[in-house]
Scaffold this motif. Structure first.
Motif, short mmCIF file in Angstrom:
data_model
loop_
_atom_site.label_atom_id
_atom_site.label_comp_id
_atom_site.label_asym_id
_atom_site.label_seq_id
_atom_site.Cartn_x
_atom_site.Cartn_y
_atom_site.Cartn_z
N ALA A 39 0.84 -1.20 0.00
CA ALA A 39 0.00 0.00 0.00
C ALA A 39 0.87 1.25 0.00
CB ALA A 39 -0.93 -0.01 1.21
N GLU A 40 1.91 1.23 0.81
CA GLU A 40 2.84 2.37 0.87
C GLU A 40 3.53 2.58 -0.48
OE1 GLU A 40 4.75 5.56 2.63
OE2 GLU A 40 3.30 4.26 3.63
N LEU A 41 3.99 1.50 -1.09
CA LEU A 41 4.67 1.61 -2.39
C LEU A 41 3.71 2.13 -3.46
CD1 LEU A 41 6.82 -1.64 -2.36
CD2 LEU A 41 7.59 0.71 -1.93
N GLU A 42 2.49 1.67 -3.40
CA GLU A 42 1.49 2.14 -4.38
C GLU A 42 1.26 3.64 -4.23
OE1 GLU A 42 -2.63 0.47 -6.30
OE2 GLU A 42 -2.24 0.05 -4.20
N THR A 43 1.20 4.12 -2.99
CA THR A 43 1.05 5.55 -2.73
C THR A 43 2.22 6.33 -3.29
OG1 THR A 43 -0.21 5.12 -0.72
CG2 THR A 43 0.81 7.28 -0.89
N LEU A 44 3.43 5.79 -3.15
CA LEU A 44 4.64 6.44 -3.65
C LEU A 44 4.82 6.27 -5.16
CD1 LEU A 44 7.12 5.31 -0.84
CD2 LEU A 44 6.15 7.61 -1.14
N GLU A 45 3.98 5.44 -5.78
CA GLU A 45 4.08 5.09 -7.20
C GLU A 45 5.40 4.38 -7.48
OE1 GLU A 45 2.52 7.94 -10.10
OE2 GLU A 45 1.76 9.13 -8.39
N VAL A 46 5.72 3.44 -6.58
CA VAL A 46 6.92 2.62 -6.68
C VAL A 46 6.50 1.18 -6.90
CG1 VAL A 46 8.89 1.73 -5.35
CG2 VAL A 46 8.30 4.15 -5.22
N SER A 47 7.14 0.50 -7.82
CA SER A 47 6.84 -0.91 -8.11
C SER A 47 7.63 -1.81 -7.16
CB SER A 47 7.19 -1.25 -9.55
OG SER A 47 6.40 -0.49 -10.43
N PHE A 48 7.32 -3.09 -7.19
CA PHE A 48 7.95 -4.05 -6.30
C PHE A 48 8.28 -5.33 -7.05
CE2 PHE A 48 7.46 -7.74 -3.49
CZ PHE A 48 8.44 -7.47 -2.56
N LYS A 49 9.46 -5.88 -6.75
CA LYS A 49 9.86 -7.17 -7.33
C LYS A 49 10.43 -8.05 -6.23
CE LYS A 49 11.32 -6.09 -12.03
NZ LYS A 49 12.41 -6.24 -13.01
N SER A 50 10.02 -9.31 -6.23
CA SER A 50 10.65 -10.32 -5.39
C SER A 50 11.26 -11.34 -6.33
CB SER A 50 9.62 -10.99 -4.47
OG SER A 50 10.24 -12.03 -3.76
N LEU A 51 12.57 -11.48 -6.27
CA LEU A 51 13.27 -12.33 -7.23
C LEU A 51 12.92 -13.80 -7.06
CD1 LEU A 51 16.78 -10.61 -7.04
CD2 LEU A 51 14.95 -10.23 -8.72
N HIS A 52 12.91 -14.28 -5.84
CA HIS A 52 12.68 -15.71 -5.60
C HIS A 52 11.26 -16.13 -5.96
CE1 HIS A 52 12.13 -19.42 -3.16
NE2 HIS A 52 13.35 -19.64 -3.62
N GLU A 53 10.28 -15.35 -5.55
CA GLU A 53 8.88 -15.68 -5.85
C GLU A 53 8.44 -15.23 -7.24
OE1 GLU A 53 9.41 -15.56 -1.48
OE2 GLU A 53 9.86 -14.13 -3.05
N ARG A 54 9.31 -14.50 -7.91
CA ARG A 54 9.03 -13.99 -9.26
C ARG A 54 7.76 -13.15 -9.32
NH1 ARG A 54 11.15 -18.91 -13.08
NH2 ARG A 54 13.16 -19.03 -12.05
N ILE A 55 7.62 -12.29 -8.33
CA ILE A 55 6.51 -11.35 -8.28
C ILE A 55 7.03 -10.00 -8.75
CG2 ILE A 55 4.91 -10.11 -6.77
CD1 ILE A 55 4.89 -12.63 -5.00
N ASP A 56 6.28 -9.38 -9.65
CA ASP A 56 6.69 -8.10 -10.21
C ASP A 56 5.45 -7.25 -10.42
OD1 ASP A 56 7.59 -5.96 -11.70
OD2 ASP A 56 8.67 -7.18 -13.16
#
Length: 119
Positions: free
Chosen positions: A78-95
């Motif tokens: 939620a915080e990242l979305e507010t900042l308009e920042v994306s998120f990646k987790s390498l191991h789980e392959r979430i982007d």
């Protein structure tokens, strides 16, 4: 800009595996905490949050490096979305730069909300 975050639980542990993976993924800046994930006041994570800018992507090796519970992770999303920042987790392959990645996190959020309302 890709910004990495690595965390190990004790001073004796080495974050090299994580930092190597973050560098290979293209992270230009990496913040490293040597502290338990159960501690909410993590100095480098706080610095990272202040460093993030619109359009950046926060990259972690695994989800549990950022948050120890689903609630922690959802708060971060939620915080990242507010900042308009994306998120990646390498191991789980979430982007969350991709529609599929965003869907996965919305599903997590829905499941968490369902769990809270069922209790």
């Amino acid at each position: 800009m890709l910004v990495g975050y690595a965390r190990v639980s004790t001073l004796d542990q080495n974050p090299k595996l994580q930092t190597d993976a973050l560098k290979i993924a293209g992270c230009e800046k990496i913040f490293i905490d040597k502290i338990s994930g159960t501690v909410s006041d993590r100095p480098e994570l706080k610095k990272l949050k202040e460093h993030l800018r619109k359009g950046d992507t926060l990259v972690v090796w695994t989800l549990d490096r950022l948050g120890r519970s689903l609630n922690d992770l959802l708060n971060w999303m939620a915080e990242l979305e507010t900042l308009e920042v994306s998120f990646k987790s390498l191991h789980e392959r979430i982007d969350t730069c991709t529609p599929t990645g965003k869907l996965v996190f919305h599903l997590f959020g829905s499941l968490s909300e369902f769990e809270r309302s069922s209790i």
